[in-house]
Motif scaffolding. Structure first.
Motif, PDB file in Angstrom:
ATOM      1  N   ASP A  88      33.432  46.454  45.293  1.00 31.98           N
ATOM      2  CA  ASP A  88      34.600  45.705  45.763  1.00 31.98           C
ATOM      3  C   ASP A  88      35.267  46.339  46.975  1.00 31.98           C
ATOM      4  OD1 ASP A  88      34.328  43.630  43.968  1.00 31.98           O
ATOM      5  OD2 ASP A  88      35.927  44.297  42.633  1.00 31.98           O
ATOM      6  N   LYS A 106      28.723  37.235  52.008  1.00 34.00           N
ATOM      7  CA  LYS A 106      29.133  37.128  50.613  1.00 34.00           C
ATOM      8  C   LYS A 106      27.898  37.276  49.729  1.00 34.00           C
ATOM      9  CE  LYS A 106      31.859  35.223  47.250  1.00 34.00           C
ATOM     10  NZ  LYS A 106      32.233  36.203  46.294  1.00 34.00           N
ATOM     11  N   LYS A 148      26.680  37.029  45.804  1.00 32.83           N
ATOM     12  CA  LYS A 148      27.084  36.526  44.496  1.00 32.83           C
ATOM     13  C   LYS A 148      26.597  37.480  43.409  1.00 32.83           C
ATOM     14  CE  LYS A 148      27.763  31.813  45.753  1.00 32.83           C
ATOM     15  NZ  LYS A 148      27.942  30.500  45.196  1.00 32.83           N
ATOM     16  N   TYR A 198      37.139  40.540  38.259  1.00 37.43           N
ATOM     17  CA  TYR A 198      36.281  40.812  39.416  1.00 37.43           C
ATOM     18  C   TYR A 198      35.798  39.487  39.991  1.00 37.43           C
ATOM     19  CZ  TYR A 198      35.961  45.660  37.759  1.00 37.43           C
ATOM     20  OH  TYR A 198      36.247  46.944  37.364  1.00 37.43           O
ATOM     21  N   ASP A 199      35.236  39.563  41.188  1.00 38.31           N
ATOM     22  CA  ASP A 199      34.677  38.366  41.819  1.00 38.31           C
ATOM     23  C   ASP A 199      33.261  38.138  41.281  1.00 38.31           C
ATOM     24  OD1 ASP A 199      34.319  36.181  43.431  1.00 38.31           O
ATOM     25  OD2 ASP A 199      33.964  37.338  45.252  1.00 38.31           O
ATOM     26  N   CYS A 255      30.477  35.622  39.493  1.00 43.61           N
ATOM     27  CA  CYS A 255      30.149  34.201  39.431  1.00 43.61           C
ATOM     28  C   CYS A 255      29.997  33.704  38.004  1.00 43.61           C
ATOM     29  CB  CYS A 255      28.888  33.918  40.227  1.00 43.61           C
ATOM     30  SG  CYS A 255      29.125  34.226  41.982  1.00 43.61           S
TER      31      CYS A 255
END
Length: 131
Positions: free
Chosen positions: A79, A86, A88, A107-108, A110
């Motif tokens: 991060d 980007k 995923k 968190y980012d 998916c």
């Protein structure tokens, strides 16, 4: 349907990564699969590539429980990266602990898949990446 170029699998289970890499090939999921045995190996590989759009993976399939650097520690470092594109990230773990699912929401990420990942899961990820 187009496919991802490169996928990183970060998981310490050699049998699982062998089976997953065969499954990835059998469904023509991507062109290249790189396997890392822990988060530190992946960080060491990714760190110098941050500015190199074409060399970065399109997808990371990340286990949580690993030696040296686990999935959570990997995400904390990941991060902080300033990446040229980007990437995923999908958690693929044997954990069914609801706390892990809740933590992942911070968190980012998916999606969170429970091992073993299926051909249908790979198709779902592929659709998600290409949408």
């Amino acid at each position: 349907m187009k496919k991802p170029n490169t996928v990183y699998v970060i998981d310490d289970d050699k049998i699982y990564t062998y089976l997953l890499s065969r499954q990835i090939k059998s469904v023509d999921f991507c062109d290249n699969t790189l396997i890392f045995n822990n988060g530190q190996e992946a960080i060491n590989h990714l760190s110098p590539l941050q500015d190199s759009h074409d060399e970065l993976p399109d997808v990371i399939l990340l286990d949580l429980n690993m030696p040296v650097m686990d999935g959570w520690q990997f995400l904390d470092v990941f991060d902080t990266f300033k990446l040229a594109k980007k990437i995923k990230v999908y958690i693929v773990s044997s954990s069914i602990d609801e706390a892990d699912h809740q933590k992942a929401a911070g968190y980012d990420i998916c999606n969170f898949y429970v091992k073993p990942i299926s051909k249908e899961n790979l198709a779902e990820i592929k659709r998600d990446i290409l949408s």
